[in-house]
Scaffold this motif. Structure first.
Motif, mmCIF file in Angstrom:
data_model
loop_
_atom_site.group_PDB
_atom_site.id
_atom_site.type_symbol
_atom_site.label_atom_id
_atom_site.label_comp_id
_atom_site.label_asym_id
_atom_site.label_seq_id
_atom_site.Cartn_x
_atom_site.Cartn_y
_atom_site.Cartn_z
ATOM 1 N N UNK A 455 0.832 -1.200 0.000
ATOM 2 C CA UNK A 455 0.000 0.000 0.000
ATOM 3 C C UNK A 455 0.867 1.251 0.000
ATOM 4 N N UNK A 456 0.249 2.349 -0.422
ATOM 5 C CA UNK A 456 0.930 3.638 -0.447
ATOM 6 C C UNK A 456 0.623 4.397 0.838
ATOM 7 N N UNK A 457 1.674 4.964 1.446
ATOM 8 C CA UNK A 457 1.459 5.795 2.631
ATOM 9 C C UNK A 457 0.678 7.036 2.225
ATOM 10 N N UNK A 458 -0.331 7.439 2.994
ATOM 11 C CA UNK A 458 -1.186 8.564 2.573
ATOM 12 C C UNK A 458 -0.519 9.929 2.681
ATOM 13 N N UNK A 459 0.516 10.044 3.529
ATOM 14 C CA UNK A 459 1.177 11.340 3.713
ATOM 15 C C UNK A 459 2.681 11.153 3.593
ATOM 16 N N UNK A 539 9.519 1.209 1.870
ATOM 17 C CA UNK A 539 10.398 1.804 0.877
ATOM 18 C C UNK A 539 9.976 3.265 0.767
ATOM 19 N N UNK A 540 10.923 4.167 1.020
ATOM 20 C CA UNK A 540 10.627 5.598 1.042
ATOM 21 C C UNK A 540 11.464 6.271 -0.042
ATOM 22 N N UNK A 541 10.815 6.801 -1.073
ATOM 23 C CA UNK A 541 11.523 7.517 -2.134
ATOM 24 C C UNK A 541 11.919 8.905 -1.625
ATOM 25 N N UNK A 581 6.960 8.514 0.266
ATOM 26 C CA UNK A 581 7.894 9.513 -0.238
ATOM 27 C C UNK A 581 8.294 10.408 0.922
ATOM 28 N N UNK A 582 9.554 10.847 0.918
ATOM 29 C CA UNK A 582 10.017 11.752 1.966
ATOM 30 C C UNK A 582 9.290 13.083 1.895
ATOM 31 N N UNK A 583 9.190 13.702 3.008
ATOM 32 C CA UNK A 583 8.587 15.031 3.091
ATOM 33 C C UNK A 583 9.329 15.974 2.139
ATOM 34 N N UNK A 584 8.587 16.652 1.260
ATOM 35 C CA UNK A 584 9.187 17.554 0.296
ATOM 36 C C UNK A 584 9.605 16.887 -0.995
ATOM 37 N N UNK A 585 9.374 15.573 -1.101
ATOM 38 C CA UNK A 585 9.834 14.846 -2.285
ATOM 39 C C UNK A 585 8.781 14.594 -3.339
ATOM 40 N N UNK A 586 7.529 14.923 -3.079
ATOM 41 C CA UNK A 586 6.497 14.690 -4.072
ATOM 42 C C UNK A 586 5.155 14.364 -3.447
ATOM 43 N N UNK A 587 4.195 14.116 -4.308
ATOM 44 C CA UNK A 587 2.822 13.856 -3.879
ATOM 45 C C UNK A 587 2.624 12.356 -3.698
ATOM 46 N N UNK A 588 2.291 11.882 -2.489
ATOM 47 C CA UNK A 588 2.097 10.443 -2.269
ATOM 48 C C UNK A 588 0.963 9.849 -3.099
ATOM 49 N N UNK A 589 0.065 10.690 -3.617
ATOM 50 C CA UNK A 589 -1.010 10.153 -4.452
ATOM 51 C C UNK A 589 -0.465 9.580 -5.761
#
Length: 820
Positions: A455-459, A539-541, A581-589
């Motif tokens: 699943x994708x993290x929502x934030x 896994x965090x981009x 995704x890391x904070x500031x790295x893009x939209x998790x959607x």
């Protein structure tokens, strides 16, 4: 100023410890906290001046034409100086001593000289002067304490050999340029002489209707097809060679008799022999000789077998590898093919663990197991003549890779196995079907589903929340080390994986993470291809864009699925995988959309193909040329029409660049030069020029020594400059070992190369696993010349680092350009 009797610290020796900087209170002998002693003030003064000395020495070293100084030499030199009033003379003397000590670490004067010449400053010509070479040789002789006469002889031999090499190199370069220019000119002149279809009747002495009929029947050879715009759309118009048409005038009568129903007599020349092709051959003749439009037929052994293809396709963590290796282990004989040497080792170990003796074959190493009937290999090493029962080809989606896809085409079309099992992402299905159809092989598709939820993290995830079991994915070496440094500063233990690391170090770092020695893994997208990194919580981009060598671009759906899919492990500690995704790295959607997206077929379903040695030799013979560049240039222009319905030509840019560099070394045969053109090199580390130099030495009958890194500092004192040097030398050794398996008489010292590879692997792994101490700036801080007594440079990590080209030009993600 130091004397010859006091050598600077070398690798493995403890470095001198220093007290805190000036101004810090030190307890006196009674422990009363009295002001620092005079000795402590003296040492603090030295400590304060070392950064200035370091910068001054770096400037002086650049100006010193014949001193092969490196950053680690400068770091050692400044720590050896005990006089706070030391001037330039003392600084240079200390640096010279450090260089002398390092040169002895190469083992032999010859190896030390080769390494020293690499480190010499380059002039405007791109190479040190011969005087500088002589001075450098004298320095090496001093380092090895040679007697005067022996030293003089060593310097003479070194300068004379370098003079000969340069003469041969210049001659080879000049000949290569002349050959390239002549081949380009010949091709341009031929192309400019071509005529359109309207000119054919006049040149053949026939009517327009006859010419059109014979063109439709394929009797009149088309020299090439060019794209022209007709009525608002692009069409392919044929062009013809007037010389070839003139040679056909004698056939007209036979063609007319054939049109009237008579069987034409075979065309013969003045001696009664069947008429041959003119050496001014058309593109059609080149294409016919190369046969790339009939590529499947090139693999005679595979076509003679009753083959069956099984495509086992599914996402990451769906059991594909288990499926393939289980079938392989049950077979009487078999072959496992993968994209990386690291994976070939893992296949071999998995089969051996099941009691199946397995040999290994990669571009740079061979392990022959007596009695084994199974082999694990890299895709480029696929054998095409020895039939086996089962072959497994992993990562089949690499068919669409612009640089290496042709190797997967050759393996799938040519592997001589009765059962061919291909493993990979569902996106590859259309290309696998196309190849099965071209080969005439029956295809069975097996679809697997992921064995655990993803699943994708929502934030977005703040860096402060990265913890045990997380993998942070960056897209350059610079980003990897910036993230590593910040996580270490926050108290995390970190393992790293990136493309410039050799397979041994990658596995060691993965093991550290897998066994819990490191809490966090920081990696490039190199982990997306099969590396056993164990269960991942997340896994965090670092960002949802990557620099691809030209521009920043969004990650593809397949990249997000392939890399993000490494999260979670069926039946393991982290059954559910999370992609974020890391904070500031893009939209998790964007991640959520990618994970739900259907498989995407490649834009071009035609499999890429490339010539092999047999095809290159045949085309060169047909052209009547000894130029490898000219042969490849004609193949590039001629063998496949851009609108060929079945195949497209793979990327030949690296082979052509190497061919242009070595084409002047005519003492080597055309096929020897083709072997050089296939060698995996790092183009950004002057790899092609180095390969050309090796070819010159080969032609002169000289032995090519393996690259050496020389003395390395203790791992906990190493910085980025030295780490990158070790990585570069390791990659040079990969190329050297690849050549050694093809030309063992020239690349002779394999034991030294293997020992140096092992040493570098162990040192690099020790550097990566070392934690920064309070006394030094480790690789985490990014400096080589760190002053003693200081901790790592502190910097705050605020979101992903600036996007742009990877540090030092390293190719960090996906598949390497060519894996031996």
């Amino acid at each position: 100023m130091i004397s010859r009797g006091r050598q600077p610290a070398t690798a493995g020796e403890p470095m001198e410890q220093h007290p805190p900087p000036a101004g810090a209170d030190q307890p006196d002998a009674a422990g009363t906290g009295a002001p620092a002693s005079e000795e402590a003030q003296h040492r603090s003064l030295i400590e304060a001046r070392r950064p200035v000395w370091r910068e001054r020495l770096a400037t002086l070293a650049r100006r010193a034409e014949a001193l092969p100084a490196r950053a680690d030499d400068i770091a050692i030199a400044v720590t050896s100086i005990g006089d706070p009033e030391a001037g330039e003379g003392a600084l240079m003397a200390a640096l010279r001593e450090a260089v002398l000590a390092r040169l002895t670490g190469y083992g032999t004067p010859e190896s030390a000289l080769a390494a020293a010449l690499e480190d010499l400053p380059r002039g405007t010509t791109g190479e040190p002067t011969l005087d500088a070479v002589g001075h450098c040789a004298a320095l090496v002789a001093e380092a090895f304490a040679m007697p005067r006469l022996q030293a003089d002889a060593f310097v003479f031999r070194a300068t004379d050999a370098e003079r000969r090499r340069r003469g041969e190199r210049r001659a080879a370069t000049r000949l290569a340029r002349e050959t390239q220019a002549a081949e380009e000119r010949r091709l341009k002149e031929w192309e400019s002489s071509l005529v359109g279809a309207d000119a054919v009747p006049g040149l053949l002495g026939c009517t327009r209707h006859e010419a059109e009929r014979w063109m439709r029947a394929g009797i009149i050879p088309v020299a090439r097809r060019v794209a022209v715009r007709r009525g608002g759309r692009m069409v392919q118009e044929p062009e013809f060679d007037p010389a070839a048409l003139d040679a056909l005038r004698g056939e007209i009568a036979a063609w007319r008799r054939a049109d009237a129903g008579e069987r034409p007599a075979e065309a013969r020349d003045a001696r009664g022999e069947p008429r041959g092709e003119t050496k001014r051959i058309s593109n059609a003749a080149v294409a016919r000789i190369a046969g790339l439009d009939r590529y499947a037929a090139h693999f005679a052994t595979a076509r003679a077998l009753d083959r069956r293809i099984i495509a086992c396709l599914g996402p990451t963590n769906s059991g594909k590898t288990y499926f393939g290796l289980s079938r392989l282990a049950e077979a009487e004989s078999g072959l496992a093919l993968g994209p990386l040497r690291l994976l070939a080792h893992e296949y071999r170990e998995a089969l051996e663990a099941r009691g199946v003796p397995t040999s290994l074959s990669t571009g740079e190493e061979r392990i022959r197991v007596p009695g084994s009937r199974h082999t694990a290999a890299t895709v480029e090493m696929c054998p095409f003549t020895n039939p086996v029962d089962v072959a497994v080809i992993d990562e089949i989606q690499m068919l669409a890779d612009p640089e290496r896809g042709a190797a997967w085409t050759a393996a799938l079309m040519g592997v001589p196995a009765r059962q061919v099992i291909v493993l990979g992402a569902p996106d590859a299905a259309p290309m696998v079907r196309r190849i099965a159809q071209l080969c005439g092989d029956p295809l069975e598709e097996v679809r697997l589903e992921r064995m655990g939820p993803l699943s994708a993290a929502p934030v977005p995830v703040p860096l402060a929340e990265i913890g045990r079991g997380d993998a942070v994915i960056a897209f350059s070496r610079r980003e990897v080390f910036a993230l590593r440094a910040e996580l270490l500063r926050r108290g995390r233990t970190v393992a790293v994986v990136y493309g410039a690391l050799g397979p041994t170090v990658r596995r060691a770092e993965a093991r550290r993470f897998r066994e819990g020695e490191a809490e966090v893994l920081v990696a490039t997208d190199a982990i997306g291809m099969g590396l056993n990194i164990g269960p991942l919580r997340r896994v965090v981009f670092s960002a949802l864009t990557k620099y691809d060598g030209k521009d920043d671009r969004p990650l593809t759906v397949q990249e997000i699925k392939q890399i993000g899919g490494r999260a979670g492990r069926f039946g393991g500690e982290h059954a559910e995988g999370i992609v974020a995704v890391l904070e500031g790295g893009g939209d998790p959607r964007e991640i959520a959309r990618a994970l739900k997206a259907a498989p995407e077929a490649p834009d071009d379903l035609r499999p890429p193909v490339a010539p092999d040695a047999e095809i290159v030799a045949a085309v060169a013979a047909e052209m009547g040329t000894d130029s490898l560049f000219g042969t490849l240039r004609r193949i590039e222009r001629a063998v496949l029409r851009r609108d060929d319905p079945n195949y497209r030509l793979g990327d030949l840019s690296t082979q052509m660049a190497i061919a242009a560099a070595v084409d002047g070394v005519r003492e080597l045969s055309l096929l020897d030069r083709w072997t050089y053109a296939m060698c995996p090199v790092d183009e950004r580390d002057e790899g092609i020029q180095r390969l050309s130099d090796w070819a010159v030495e080969h032609a002169l009958g000289m032995a090519v020594p393996p690259p050496r890194a020389g003395r390395l500092p203790p791992p906990d004192r190493a910085g980025q400059d030295t780490l990158q040097l070790a990585e570069r030398v390791h990659r040079r050794l990969v190329a050297w070992r690849w050549m050694a398996l093809r030309f063992p008489e020239t690349y002779r010292d394999l034991e030294t190369a293997l020992a140096e590879s092992r040493r570098l692997n162990e040192w690099i792994e020790a550097v990566l696993s070392a934690l920064p101490s309070g006394r030094s700036r480790s690789v985490a801080g990014g400096g080589d010349a760190a002053p003693r007594g200081r901790g790592p440079r502190r910097k705050t990590f605020s979101g992903p680092p600036r996007r742009g080209p990877p540090n030092a030009g390293f190719r960090t993600g996906g598949a390497p350009r060519r894996e031996p």
